[in-house]
Motif scaffolding. Structure first.
Motif, PDB file in Angstrom:
ATOM      1  N   LEU A 164       0.756  -1.327  -0.180  1.00  0.00           N
ATOM      2  CA  LEU A 164      -0.002   0.040   0.466  1.00  0.00           C
ATOM      3  C   LEU A 164       0.743   0.827  -0.196  1.00  0.00           C
ATOM      4  N   ILE A 165       1.992   1.532   1.117  1.00  0.00           N
ATOM      5  CA  ILE A 165       2.569   2.049   0.241  1.00  0.00           C
ATOM      6  C   ILE A 165       3.209   2.710  -0.542  1.00  0.00           C
ATOM      7  N   VAL A 166       3.555   1.583  -0.945  1.00  0.00           N
ATOM      8  CA  VAL A 166       4.354   1.203  -2.935  1.00  0.00           C
ATOM      9  C   VAL A 166       3.672   2.208  -3.868  1.00  0.00           C
ATOM     10  N   GLY A 204       0.671   3.972  -3.122  1.00  0.00           N
ATOM     11  CA  GLY A 204       0.391   5.201  -2.091  1.00  0.00           C
ATOM     12  C   GLY A 204       2.121   6.101  -3.531  1.00  0.00           C
ATOM     13  N   LEU A 205       2.893   6.229  -3.075  1.00  0.00           N
ATOM     14  CA  LEU A 205       4.330   6.204  -3.271  1.00  0.00           C
ATOM     15  C   LEU A 205       3.960   6.103  -5.055  1.00  0.00           C
ATOM     16  N   ASP A 206       3.784   5.754  -4.859  1.00  0.00           N
ATOM     17  CA  ASP A 206       3.453   5.748  -7.051  1.00  0.00           C
ATOM     18  C   ASP A 206       2.448   6.909  -7.248  1.00  0.00           C
ATOM     19  N   MET A 207       1.611   6.009  -6.526  1.00  0.00           N
ATOM     20  CA  MET A 207       0.539   7.828  -6.919  1.00  0.00           C
ATOM     21  C   MET A 207       1.046   9.114  -6.390  1.00  0.00           C
ATOM     22  N   TRP A 208       1.483   9.166  -5.621  1.00  0.00           N
ATOM     23  CA  TRP A 208       2.438  10.310  -4.634  1.00  0.00           C
ATOM     24  C   TRP A 208       2.850  11.504  -6.623  1.00  0.00           C
ATOM     25  N   GLY A 209       4.191  10.252  -6.623  1.00  0.00           N
ATOM     26  CA  GLY A 209       4.711  10.501  -7.503  1.00  0.00           C
ATOM     27  C   GLY A 209       4.482  10.712  -8.766  1.00  0.00           C
ATOM     28  N   GLU A 210       3.002  10.291  -9.437  1.00  0.00           N
ATOM     29  CA  GLU A 210       2.044  10.974 -10.518  1.00  0.00           C
ATOM     30  C   GLU A 210       1.706  11.450 -10.807  1.00  0.00           C
ATOM     31  N   CYS A 211       1.082  11.828  -9.363  1.00  0.00           N
ATOM     32  CA  CYS A 211      -0.111  13.216  -9.440  1.00  0.00           C
ATOM     33  C   CYS A 211      -0.284  13.863  -7.925  1.00  0.00           C
ATOM     34  N   GLY A 212       0.915  14.137  -7.077  1.00  0.00           N
ATOM     35  CA  GLY A 212       0.915  14.708  -6.394  1.00  0.00           C
ATOM     36  C   GLY A 212       0.103  14.761  -5.015  1.00  0.00           C
ATOM     37  N   TRP A 213      -0.316  14.842  -3.745  1.00  0.00           N
ATOM     38  CA  TRP A 213      -0.403  14.287  -2.690  1.00  0.00           C
ATOM     39  C   TRP A 213      -2.210  14.567  -2.585  1.00  0.00           C
ATOM     40  N   SER A 214      -2.593  15.341  -3.396  1.00  0.00           N
ATOM     41  CA  SER A 214      -3.390  15.337  -3.140  1.00  0.00           C
ATOM     42  C   SER A 214      -4.878  14.631  -4.422  1.00  0.00           C
ATOM     43  N   GLY A 215      -3.546  13.760  -5.672  1.00  0.00           N
ATOM     44  CA  GLY A 215      -4.028  12.912  -6.128  1.00  0.00           C
ATOM     45  C   GLY A 215      -4.274  11.164  -5.384  1.00  0.00           C
ATOM     46  N   VAL A 216      -4.236  11.104  -4.192  1.00  0.00           N
ATOM     47  CA  VAL A 216      -3.121  10.289  -3.546  1.00  0.00           C
ATOM     48  C   VAL A 216      -5.235   9.718  -2.919  1.00  0.00           C
ATOM     49  N   SER A 217      -5.653   8.853  -3.240  1.00  0.00           N
ATOM     50  CA  SER A 217      -7.059   8.596  -2.522  1.00  0.00           C
ATOM     51  C   SER A 217      -6.657   6.715  -2.218  1.00  0.00           C
ATOM     52  N   VAL A 218      -7.905   5.988  -1.514  1.00  0.00           N
ATOM     53  CA  VAL A 218      -8.041   4.632  -0.649  1.00  0.00           C
ATOM     54  C   VAL A 218      -8.495   4.403  -1.437  1.00  0.00           C
ATOM     55  N   TYR A 264      -8.452  -4.309   4.282  1.00  0.00           N
ATOM     56  CA  TYR A 264      -7.036  -4.537   4.574  1.00  0.00           C
ATOM     57  C   TYR A 264      -5.877  -3.455   4.168  1.00  0.00           C
ATOM     58  N   PHE A 265      -6.884  -2.536   3.446  1.00  0.00           N
ATOM     59  CA  PHE A 265      -6.218  -1.165   3.610  1.00  0.00           C
ATOM     60  C   PHE A 265      -6.256  -0.080   5.405  1.00  0.00           C
ATOM     61  N   TYR A 266      -7.450  -1.175   5.442  1.00  0.00           N
ATOM     62  CA  TYR A 266      -7.936  -0.506   7.205  1.00  0.00           C
ATOM     63  C   TYR A 266      -7.121  -1.569   8.177  1.00  0.00           C
ATOM     64  N   GLU A 267      -6.923  -1.991   7.704  1.00  0.00           N
ATOM     65  CA  GLU A 267      -5.870  -2.887   8.225  1.00  0.00           C
ATOM     66  C   GLU A 267      -4.309  -2.717   8.937  1.00  0.00           C
ATOM     67  N   SER A 268      -3.967  -1.395   8.440  1.00  0.00           N
ATOM     68  CA  SER A 268      -3.047  -1.497   8.703  1.00  0.00           C
ATOM     69  C   SER A 268      -3.050   0.315   8.395  1.00  0.00           C
ATOM     70  N   VAL A 276      -5.730   3.344  -4.701  1.00  0.00           N
ATOM     71  CA  VAL A 276      -3.761   3.197  -3.473  1.00  0.00           C
ATOM     72  C   VAL A 276      -4.890   1.485  -3.830  1.00  0.00           C
ATOM     73  N   CYS A 277      -5.862   1.098  -3.476  1.00  0.00           N
ATOM     74  CA  CYS A 277      -5.972  -0.323  -3.059  1.00  0.00           C
ATOM     75  C   CYS A 277      -6.329  -0.939  -4.340  1.00  0.00           C
ATOM     76  N   ALA A 278      -6.726   0.105  -5.186  1.00  0.00           N
ATOM     77  CA  ALA A 278      -6.250  -0.907  -6.704  1.00  0.00           C
ATOM     78  C   ALA A 278      -5.436  -1.285  -7.501  1.00  0.00           C
ATOM     79  N   ARG A 279      -4.320  -0.175  -7.032  1.00  0.00           N
ATOM     80  CA  ARG A 279      -2.996  -0.796  -7.744  1.00  0.00           C
ATOM     81  C   ARG A 279      -1.653  -1.190  -6.939  1.00  0.00           C
ATOM     82  N   ALA A 280      -2.718  -1.722  -5.654  1.00  0.00           N
ATOM     83  CA  ALA A 280      -1.896  -2.125  -4.957  1.00  0.00           C
ATOM     84  C   ALA A 280      -2.302  -4.053  -4.602  1.00  0.00           C
ATOM     85  N   ARG A 281      -4.228  -3.652  -5.770  1.00  0.00           N
ATOM     86  CA  ARG A 281      -4.432  -4.728  -6.030  1.00  0.00           C
ATOM     87  C   ARG A 281      -5.019  -5.881  -4.303  1.00  0.00           C
TER      88      ARG A 281
END
Length: 201
Positions: A22-24, A26-40, A53-57, A43-48
């Motif tokens: 999930l962190i990776v 999020g880092l990918d999305m932040w790198g592409e869109c900035g922090w404002s473009g990061v969504s739950v 599991y997101f709210y687990e961490s 991130v879940c879709a990208r991490a599959r």
């Protein structure tokens, strides 16, 4: 939650692995869109992984953003810490800056996190200030540890903060294309400026 091993990994290891994914993401999305473009959801879709599991961490999006910021900072601090303090201060400063600048140059995601304007998020803004304090404290500790004579950490901290702020501004200009320089040239400029502040020949 099952406590049985899965493919040789215990439940805590699987949680840690999912959190890292999930962190990776999020880092990918932040790198592409900035922090404002990061969504739950993104991130879940990208991490599959599912929301479960997101709210687990993480408690929410903000907690993830802080974890992503912390990971990027840890990567940069590790690059700097890997340079041993030996010999004269000026070569050490140059080597440390070269390591950090090379890491930023090699990973655009780290560069985007470093340059992000966090003023829209009070939590990220606080974490950014904490990070600057941590960097300044690390450098202050190293300088006072190798000083030939007694040195007051409080007297060192102000010029260190001055140097950190100046170097970060040059990094922002460099990453934004407003300062043309190679990694080595930028390290030369920054280490020379900081050496002058501290009166290092």
């Amino acid at each position: 939650m099952s406590t049985r091993p899965h493919r040789g990994r215990g439940p805590q290891e699987r949680v840690a692995e999912r959190r890292a994914r999930l962190i990776v993401a999020g880092l990918d999305m932040w790198g592409e869109c900035g922090w404002s473009g990061v969504s739950v959801r993104g991130v879940c879709a990208r991490a599959r992984l599912t929301d479960r599991y997101f709210y687990e961490s993480f408690d929410g999006r903000e907690a993830l953003l802080l974890a992503v910021f912390d990971q990027a900072l840890a990567d940069l601090m590790a690059a700097m810490a890997a340079v041993p303090w030996e010999g004269e201060p000026r070569p050490f400063m140059r080597a440390s800056m070269t390591a950090v600048f090379a890491a930023l140059d090699a990973d655009p995601r780290l560069a985007r996190v470093t340059r992000s304007d966090t003023s829209g998020s009070p939590a990220l803004e606080r974490r950014r200030h904490e990070a600057l304090d941590a960097i300044a404290d690390l450098i202050t500790a190293r300088i006072t540890a190798v000083s030939e004579g007694p040195m007051d950490a409080d007297s060192v901290r102000a010029p260190v903060r001055f140097c950190v702020a100046g170097v970060l501004e040059l990094i922002s200009m460099w990453l934004g294309g407003r300062l043309e320089a190679t990694v080595e040239q930028l390290a030369d400029q920054c280490s020379d400026l900081c050496a002058r502040v501290f009166g290092i020949p």
